[in-house]
Design a protein around this motif. Structure first.
Motif, PDB file in Angstrom:
ATOM      1  N   GLU A  22       0.885  -1.136   0.063  1.00 13.33           N
ATOM      2  CA  GLU A  22       0.032   0.147  -0.062  1.00 13.33           C
ATOM      3  C   GLU A  22       0.890   1.110  -0.067  1.00 13.33           C
ATOM      4  N   ASN A  23       1.934   1.044   0.580  1.00  8.71           N
ATOM      5  CA  ASN A  23       2.814   2.444   0.794  1.00  8.71           C
ATOM      6  C   ASN A  23       3.513   2.561  -0.194  1.00  8.71           C
ATOM      7  N   TRP A  24       4.027   1.510  -1.024  1.00  9.41           N
ATOM      8  CA  TRP A  24       4.650   1.657  -2.457  1.00  9.41           C
ATOM      9  C   TRP A  24       3.868   2.238  -3.315  1.00  9.41           C
ATOM     10  N   VAL A  25       2.344   1.518  -3.500  1.00 10.00           N
ATOM     11  CA  VAL A  25       1.630   2.121  -4.448  1.00 10.00           C
ATOM     12  C   VAL A  25       1.466   3.985  -4.269  1.00 10.00           C
ATOM     13  N   TYR A  26       1.151   4.186  -2.851  1.00  5.08           N
ATOM     14  CA  TYR A  26       0.830   5.370  -2.533  1.00  5.08           C
ATOM     15  C   TYR A  26       2.203   6.456  -3.067  1.00  5.08           C
ATOM     16  N   GLN A  27       3.364   5.820  -2.968  1.00  3.86           N
ATOM     17  CA  GLN A  27       4.438   6.752  -3.405  1.00  3.86           C
ATOM     18  C   GLN A  27       4.462   6.772  -4.845  1.00  3.86           C
ATOM     19  N   ARG A  28       4.356   5.698  -5.581  1.00  2.00           N
ATOM     20  CA  ARG A  28       4.141   5.817  -7.023  1.00  2.00           C
ATOM     21  C   ARG A  28       3.056   6.659  -7.503  1.00  2.00           C
ATOM     22  N   ARG A  29       1.950   6.616  -6.894  1.00  2.00           N
ATOM     23  CA  ARG A  29       0.812   7.522  -7.138  1.00  2.00           C
ATOM     24  C   ARG A  29       1.203   9.013  -7.210  1.00  2.00           C
ATOM     25  N   LYS A  30       1.994   9.323  -6.069  1.00  2.00           N
ATOM     26  CA  LYS A  30       2.326  10.647  -5.690  1.00  2.00           C
ATOM     27  C   LYS A  30       3.430  11.139  -6.679  1.00  2.00           C
ATOM     28  N   PHE A  31       4.424  10.186  -7.087  1.00  2.00           N
ATOM     29  CA  PHE A  31       5.290  10.439  -8.011  1.00  2.00           C
ATOM     30  C   PHE A  31       4.885  10.904  -9.360  1.00  2.00           C
ATOM     31  N   TRP A  32       3.883   9.866 -10.055  1.00  2.00           N
ATOM     32  CA  TRP A  32       3.304  10.072 -10.952  1.00  2.00           C
ATOM     33  C   TRP A  32       2.255  11.183 -11.288  1.00  2.00           C
ATOM     34  N   GLY A  33       1.841  11.424 -10.192  1.00  2.00           N
ATOM     35  CA  GLY A  33       0.753  12.586 -10.153  1.00  2.00           C
ATOM     36  C   GLY A  33       1.591  13.979 -10.313  1.00  2.00           C
ATOM     37  N   ARG A  34       2.695  14.011  -9.418  1.00  2.00           N
ATOM     38  CA  ARG A  34       3.376  15.185  -9.768  1.00  2.00           C
ATOM     39  C   ARG A  34       4.300  15.331 -11.227  1.00  2.00           C
ATOM     40  N   ASN A  35       4.748  14.276 -11.584  1.00  2.00           N
ATOM     41  CA  ASN A  35       5.145  14.406 -12.974  1.00  2.00           C
ATOM     42  C   ASN A  35       4.262  14.496 -14.028  1.00  2.00           C
ATOM     43  N   LEU A  36       2.782  14.148 -13.901  1.00  2.00           N
ATOM     44  CA  LEU A  36       1.879  14.451 -14.893  1.00  2.00           C
ATOM     45  C   LEU A  36       1.492  15.871 -14.730  1.00  2.00           C
ATOM     46  N   ASP A  37       1.461  16.416 -13.527  1.00  2.00           N
ATOM     47  CA  ASP A  37       1.070  17.684 -13.331  1.00  2.00           C
ATOM     48  C   ASP A  37       1.989  18.757 -13.964  1.00  2.00           C
ATOM     49  N   ARG A  38       3.397  18.229 -13.817  1.00  2.00           N
ATOM     50  CA  ARG A  38       4.630  18.966 -14.560  1.00  2.00           C
ATOM     51  C   ARG A  38       4.499  19.016 -16.017  1.00  2.00           C
ATOM     52  N   LEU A  39       4.214  17.579 -16.341  1.00  2.00           N
ATOM     53  CA  LEU A  39       3.859  17.683 -17.800  1.00  2.00           C
ATOM     54  C   LEU A  39       2.817  18.484 -18.432  1.00  2.00           C
ATOM     55  N   GLY A  40       1.592  18.640 -17.835  1.00  2.00           N
ATOM     56  CA  GLY A  40       0.432  19.185 -18.287  1.00  2.00           C
ATOM     57  C   GLY A  40       1.056  20.867 -18.203  1.00  2.00           C
ATOM     58  N   GLU A  41       1.492  21.261 -17.339  1.00  2.00           N
ATOM     59  CA  GLU A  41       2.012  22.776 -17.170  1.00  2.00           C
ATOM     60  C   GLU A  41       3.071  22.883 -18.376  1.00  2.00           C
ATOM     61  N   PHE A  42       3.874  22.054 -18.676  1.00  2.00           N
ATOM     62  CA  PHE A  42       4.847  22.320 -19.744  1.00  2.00           C
ATOM     63  C   PHE A  42       4.118  22.218 -21.164  1.00  2.00           C
ATOM     64  N   LEU A  43       3.059  21.351 -21.190  1.00  2.00           N
ATOM     65  CA  LEU A  43       2.308  21.397 -22.645  1.00  2.00           C
ATOM     66  C   LEU A  43       1.420  22.745 -22.603  1.00  2.00           C
ATOM     67  N   GLU A  44       0.828  23.212 -21.687  1.00  2.00           N
ATOM     68  CA  GLU A  44       0.297  24.405 -21.616  1.00  2.00           C
ATOM     69  C   GLU A  44       1.028  25.439 -22.125  1.00  2.00           C
ATOM     70  N   LYS A  45       2.389  25.488 -21.336  1.00  2.00           N
ATOM     71  CA  LYS A  45       3.280  26.549 -21.696  1.00  2.00           C
ATOM     72  C   LYS A  45       3.627  26.652 -23.348  1.00  2.00           C
ATOM     73  N   LYS A  46       3.940  25.441 -23.835  1.00  2.00           N
ATOM     74  CA  LYS A  46       4.244  25.338 -25.087  1.00  2.00           C
ATOM     75  C   LYS A  46       3.223  25.745 -26.328  1.00  2.00           C
ATOM     76  N   GLU A  47       1.871  25.501 -25.698  1.00  2.00           N
ATOM     77  CA  GLU A  47       0.857  25.875 -26.431  1.00  2.00           C
ATOM     78  C   GLU A  47       0.595  27.367 -26.463  1.00  2.00           C
ATOM     79  N   LYS A  48       0.665  27.983 -25.433  1.00  2.00           N
ATOM     80  CA  LYS A  48       0.727  29.535 -25.100  1.00  2.00           C
ATOM     81  C   LYS A  48       1.860  30.097 -26.085  1.00  2.00           C
ATOM     82  N   GLU A  49       2.960  29.442 -26.254  1.00  2.00           N
ATOM     83  CA  GLU A  49       4.069  30.039 -26.771  1.00  2.00           C
ATOM     84  C   GLU A  49       3.815  29.926 -28.413  1.00  2.00           C
ATOM     85  N   LYS A  50       2.967  29.091 -28.989  1.00  2.00           N
ATOM     86  CA  LYS A  50       2.540  28.801 -30.147  1.00  2.00           C
ATOM     87  C   LYS A  50       1.807  29.939 -30.615  1.00  2.00           C
TER      88      LYS A  50
END
Length: 98
Positions: A69-97
């Motif tokens: 359970e702890n391992w899954v929780y840590q992976r979920r947090k990790f991927w949640g943060r990374n996907l949030d960062r990816l979303g921010e990056f893609l939004e930034k790129k879209e605005k730059e276009k």
């Protein structure tokens, strides 16, 4: 835990300990195949077996489930943060276009 049979066995053992025969009865496979699944679960530390006479009983190891359970929780947090960062990056790129 990727195998559905093993997930089923662990799920049933979270409700109550059971013998190998009890675990095998609803499954559409040989007793030998069920024993192999049980051996893998025991080697991984998810369940513990004990032989009394001719009956091998199984029970779930709750500490191991907490580790998973702890391992899954840590992976979920990790991927949640990374996907949030990816979303921010893609939004930034879209605005730059524009």
């Amino acid at each position: 835990m990727s195998d559905p049979t093993r997930r089923d066995i662990v799920e049933r053992l979270t409700k109550k300990p059971a013998s190998v025969s009890e675990l095998a009865s609803p499954l559409s496979m040989s007793l030998a195949a069920v024993v192999q699944h049980i051996q893998i679960l025991e080697e991984s530390g998810l369940i513990k077996t004990q032989k009394i006479g001719r009956v091998r009983s199984c029970k779930v190891e709750t500490n191991s489930l907490e580790l998973i359970e702890n391992w899954v929780y840590q992976r979920r947090k990790f991927w949640g943060r990374n996907l949030d960062r990816l979303g921010e990056f893609l939004e930034k790129k879209e605005k730059e276009k524009k």
